[in-house]
Design a protein around this motif. Structure first.
Motif, short mmCIF file in Angstrom:
data_model
loop_
_atom_site.label_atom_id
_atom_site.label_comp_id
_atom_site.label_asym_id
_atom_site.label_seq_id
_atom_site.Cartn_x
_atom_site.Cartn_y
_atom_site.Cartn_z
N LEU A 404 0.86 -1.15 -0.31
CA LEU A 404 0.17 -0.24 -0.17
C LEU A 404 1.22 1.27 -0.05
CD1 LEU A 404 -2.53 -0.86 2.68
CD2 LEU A 404 -2.91 -0.70 0.07
N ASN A 405 1.98 1.30 1.07
CA ASN A 405 2.81 2.30 0.95
C ASN A 405 3.80 2.46 -0.38
OD1 ASN A 405 2.39 3.22 2.89
ND2 ASN A 405 3.98 1.28 3.95
N GLU A 406 3.43 1.30 -1.31
CA GLU A 406 4.36 1.67 -2.49
C GLU A 406 3.42 2.07 -3.79
OE1 GLU A 406 6.46 -2.60 -4.29
OE2 GLU A 406 7.01 -2.55 -1.65
N LEU A 407 2.41 1.58 -3.54
CA LEU A 407 1.36 2.29 -4.05
C LEU A 407 0.70 4.03 -4.12
CD1 LEU A 407 -1.03 1.54 -6.25
CD2 LEU A 407 -2.55 0.83 -4.30
N THR A 408 0.79 4.52 -3.07
CA THR A 408 0.83 5.45 -3.04
C THR A 408 1.79 6.77 -3.13
OG1 THR A 408 -0.14 5.01 -0.11
CG2 THR A 408 0.64 7.37 -0.38
N ASN A 409 3.26 5.92 -3.61
CA ASN A 409 4.72 7.04 -3.95
C ASN A 409 4.46 6.32 -5.51
OD1 ASN A 409 4.87 7.26 -0.84
ND2 ASN A 409 6.56 5.90 -0.68
N THR A 410 3.92 5.49 -5.74
CA THR A 410 4.82 5.19 -7.38
C THR A 410 3.36 6.32 -8.40
OG1 THR A 410 4.65 4.12 -8.99
CG2 THR A 410 2.86 3.39 -7.75
N SER A 412 3.21 5.80 -11.89
CA SER A 412 3.16 5.13 -13.00
C SER A 412 1.98 3.86 -13.03
CB SER A 412 4.31 3.87 -12.99
OG SER A 412 3.66 2.92 -14.55
N GLU A 413 0.99 4.16 -13.82
CA GLU A 413 0.11 3.95 -14.43
C GLU A 413 -0.28 1.60 -14.53
OE1 GLU A 413 -3.45 4.04 -13.58
OE2 GLU A 413 -2.52 6.35 -12.65
N ILE A 414 0.98 1.57 -14.38
CA ILE A 414 1.91 0.53 -15.04
C ILE A 414 1.71 -0.29 -14.06
CG2 ILE A 414 3.06 -1.55 -16.00
CD1 ILE A 414 3.06 0.76 -18.50
N VAL A 415 2.91 0.12 -12.93
CA VAL A 415 3.23 -0.21 -11.98
C VAL A 415 2.39 -0.39 -10.73
CG1 VAL A 415 4.51 0.26 -9.99
CG2 VAL A 415 5.06 0.84 -12.23
N LYS A 416 1.14 0.99 -10.87
CA LYS A 416 0.12 0.40 -9.99
C LYS A 416 -0.19 0.21 -10.31
CE LYS A 416 -0.42 5.39 -9.03
NZ LYS A 416 -1.19 6.16 -8.61
N ASN A 417 -1.30 -1.07 -11.56
CA ASN A 417 -2.55 -1.89 -11.49
C ASN A 417 -1.23 -3.11 -11.70
OD1 ASN A 417 -3.72 -0.35 -12.75
ND2 ASN A 417 -3.00 -0.75 -14.86
N THR A 418 0.06 -3.05 -11.11
CA THR A 418 0.75 -4.14 -10.63
C THR A 418 0.51 -4.36 -9.74
OG1 THR A 418 2.26 -4.42 -12.60
CG2 THR A 418 3.06 -5.91 -10.97
N ILE A 419 0.49 -3.52 -7.93
CA ILE A 419 1.07 -3.72 -7.13
C ILE A 419 -1.15 -4.07 -6.38
CG2 ILE A 419 0.54 -1.83 -4.87
CD1 ILE A 419 3.10 -0.86 -6.43
N GLU A 420 -1.38 -3.36 -7.40
CA GLU A 420 -3.39 -3.52 -7.17
C GLU A 420 -3.86 -4.97 -7.21
OE1 GLU A 420 -4.84 -0.45 -9.43
OE2 GLU A 420 -5.10 0.95 -7.80
N GLU A 421 -2.96 -5.65 -8.27
CA GLU A 421 -3.32 -6.34 -9.22
C GLU A 421 -2.35 -8.03 -6.93
OE1 GLU A 421 -1.89 -8.13 -12.52
OE2 GLU A 421 -3.60 -7.00 -13.43
N SER A 422 -1.20 -7.55 -7.05
CA SER A 422 -0.74 -8.40 -5.69
C SER A 422 -1.45 -8.21 -4.44
CB SER A 422 0.99 -8.15 -6.16
OG SER A 422 0.84 -6.24 -5.41
N ILE A 423 -2.34 -6.75 -4.24
CA ILE A 423 -2.87 -6.37 -3.22
C ILE A 423 -4.19 -7.38 -2.82
CG2 ILE A 423 -3.98 -4.80 -1.75
CD1 ILE A 423 -2.07 -2.86 -2.77
N ILE A 424 -4.66 -7.88 -4.31
CA ILE A 424 -6.41 -8.35 -3.88
C ILE A 424 -5.69 -9.23 -3.58
CG2 ILE A 424 -8.02 -9.23 -5.55
CD1 ILE A 424 -7.71 -6.83 -7.06
N LYS A 425 -4.29 -10.32 -4.55
CA LYS A 425 -4.07 -11.56 -3.72
C LYS A 425 -4.10 -11.94 -2.59
CE LYS A 425 -2.35 -13.13 -8.72
NZ LYS A 425 -1.36 -13.39 -9.33
N LEU A 426 -2.90 -11.53 -1.78
CA LEU A 426 -2.99 -11.04 -0.63
C LEU A 426 -3.76 -10.88 0.32
CD1 LEU A 426 0.70 -8.67 -0.81
CD2 LEU A 426 0.21 -11.27 -0.32
N ASN A 427 -4.83 -9.89 0.49
CA ASN A 427 -6.20 -9.81 0.57
C ASN A 427 -6.84 -11.52 0.10
OD1 ASN A 427 -6.41 -7.32 2.36
ND2 ASN A 427 -6.26 -6.04 0.40
N GLN A 428 -6.62 -12.28 -0.28
CA GLN A 428 -7.57 -12.94 -0.96
C GLN A 428 -6.91 -14.52 0.25
OE1 GLN A 428 -10.42 -14.13 -2.14
NE2 GLN A 428 -10.56 -15.81 -1.18
N SER A 429 -5.57 -14.52 0.30
CA SER A 429 -4.54 -14.99 1.33
C SER A 429 -5.10 -15.00 2.28
CB SER A 429 -3.38 -14.83 1.15
OG SER A 429 -2.56 -15.33 -0.53
N LYS A 430 -5.59 -13.99 3.06
CA LYS A 430 -5.48 -13.32 4.40
C LYS A 430 -6.62 -13.92 4.64
CE LYS A 430 -6.28 -9.18 6.56
NZ LYS A 430 -6.94 -8.94 6.37
#
Length: 524
Positions: A404-410, A412-430
């Motif tokens: 989330l910190n990375e998402l706030t500081n970046t 780049s839209e491409i990087v944001k999309n990648t980070i958001e996808e990883s957060i969704i996967k991490l939340n599902q694992s949680k």
């Protein structure tokens, strides 16, 4: 039923009966979910924080004739552990097509303080008045189904009395008249096969040889004999449709009737009667139809101690032509477990052991003590698992925060999309970890209850076991399943696990005993 001030934990139950319906992208599954979501939104507008969707349970391409459905069973488990307290569904038939099953579901949800809401009927247990309406509707619904069933039966009977054929596939040698409902017309090609079956049986005087002769000639043809076996040949030889007779209540001798059919026969009545008399004379030779089969009382309970596979009841003849009955793997055990065990010897061993513990309180209490020790070890193991899940969840939360910190500081839209996808996967694992934690805690509670408050356990088990030995014995197999959870077979022993006494609760392993077996593998 629930406290109106508390936010409801809602589960949607969605089902379609066929795979074809399930594959339609914009079809029934999506429609059902959309309707249910709309209802939740409407209720939340009328009553702020009325409820929150927790889980959607979907059974795709599964009939509602019973409750053996994966998502449905998971839903029941979640109700039991209080993960959800309200079930919503679009139609009663989505939940169950059987009033008996629905009554059981209704009682189950009442027991665990869970409400039922159906959009297309007045089934809604969220208020006392609506709860009463639900019960009344259930009674009238069953009455209507019974009346419909009765009308259908009466109509079918009256049609049969007029010599008309009812629904279902036409017998071999006939096809349905599209212009006259209930009339059959003779298929010239297939009628020749029917005639040949009768003549072959008269000649061979054996169902087996007749089957082999017809199979060798017609197995690869385009005739109606797609499945040729002894039962099929027998049913043809005994079907009076072939002499122009309509049979009514064929399976009920007390109601059985014969009337003249509206279609013509294929077989001459003299030929049919010759085959009929020959079948009667050969009745003793038709051992494949003999109902006096060996009763494998432990089928479904016996399993291999190495690979865990359920063992099947089988039989074979020895070199001296003696018939042996045994339990064995369907194929060879992949873990080199024992090949098989004599069924009659195993039955005696299990019954003798049950008789011993039902009449010996000291022996029973010894088993109970040993079982409690095993359950305690299982509880300790589960508590360790919970600690591991806590550590995994803590690491995931830390990783989510970092992302989330990375998402706030970046930028780049491409990087944001990648980070958001990883957060969704991490939340599902949680979420998966949280679900596992709920189930494990519920299992610990269940095991704790199992070893508490069992002062009269011997009396309850003793009565239940003794009922197995009381006449009539036609329910012995079901009674065995009430007291035995499973029977494991290893190289030297037969290990028996007794199940919980209170059958209203989930069947669970209480304790295991290993009777001294001394049994040799069954020889084939």
């Amino acid at each position: 039923m629930n406290n109106i001030e508390s936010k409801r934990k809602i589960g949607f139950y969605i089902r379609v009966s066929t795979e074809r319906q399930a594959k339609v992208v914009e079809g029934s599954l999506k429609n059902q979910k959309q309707m249910l979501l709309a209802e939740v939104n409407k209720r939340n507008l009328l009553n702020k924080s009325w409820g929150e969707l927790i889980e959607v349970y979907v059974d795709e391409g599964i009939s509602g004739k019973d409750i053996n459905r994966p998502a449905f069973q998971k839903m029941l488990k979640d109700i039991e552990i209080e993960k959800i307290d309200t079930i919503m569904f679009t139609e009663l038939s989505r939940l169950s097509r059987s009033l008996k099953d629905f009554l059981n579901i209704f009682e189950f949800t009442q027991k665990y303080n869970c409400d039922l809401i159906c959009l297309k009927t007045d089934i809604d247990t969220t208020s006392p008045y609506k709860n009463l309406i639900t019960k009344i509707l259930m009674v009238f619904g069953e009455f209507e189904r019974e009346m419909t069933s009765q009308r259908t039966s009466i109509n079918a009977y009256e049609r049969s009395k007029r010599g008309l054929a009812n629904g279902g596939a036409a017998p071999l040698g006939y096809y349905r008249d599209k212009k006259k409902k209930g009339y059959l017309l003779i298929d010239k090609k297939e009628s020749g096969i029917v005639l040949e079956i009768f003549k072959t049986y008269i000649k061979e005087k054996s169902i087996q040889r007749t089957t082999e002769a017809i199979k060798s000639k017609y197995a690869d043809s385009n005739s109606g004999l797609k499945k040729i076996n002894k039962s099929r040949i027998y049913s043809i030889l005994t079907n009076k449709s072939y002499i122009g007779v309509r049979e009514i209540y064929k399976k009920d001798k007390s109601k059985y009737e014969e009337v003249k059919a509206v279609w013509n026969g294929i077989i001459d009545e003299k030929l049919f009667r010759r085959a009929e008399n020959l079948l009667k004379a050969n009745k003793e030779r038709l051992h494949w139809r003999n109902s006096g089969r060996f009763n494998y009382l432990l089928s479904g309970l016996m399993m291999c101690g190495k690979c865990g596979e359920k063992l099947q009841g089988k039989c074979a003849y020895s070199r001296i032509n003696k018939k042996h009955y045994y339990y064995s793997h369907k194929n060879t055990c992949k873990d080199s477990g024992i090949s098989g065990i004599d069924a009659e010897v195993t039955h005696k061993l299990v019954f003798d052991w049950l008789d011993e513990i039902s009449n010996n309180g000291d022996r029973f209490n010894q088993l109970k003590t040993e079982g409690k020790i095993r359950i305690r070890k299982k509880i300790d193991f589960l508590n360790t698992a919970i600690e591991k899940l806590k550590a995994e969840k803590k690491a995931l939360v830390k990783e989510i925060e970092a992302r989330l910190n990375e998402l706030t500081n970046t930028k780049s839209e491409i990087v944001k999309n990648t980070i958001e996808e990883s957060i969704i996967k991490l939340n599902q694992s949680k979420k998966d970890i949280e679900d596992k934690n709920i189930y494990i805690r519920h299992e610990i509670d269940r095991l704790e209850k199992l070893i508490q408050g069992d002062n009269n356990l011997f009396g309850e088990y003793s009565d239940r076991i003794k009922s197995i030995f009381r006449p009539p014995n036609n329910g012995t197999k079901d009674k065995l399943r009430e007291v035995i959870s499973y029977i494991k077979l290893d190289d030297k022993n037969v290990n028996i696990a007794l199940s919980a006494v209170n059958l209203k609760e989930p069947v669970s392993e209480l304790f295991v005993s290993t009777p001294r077996a001394g049994l040799e593998p069954a020889t084939r």
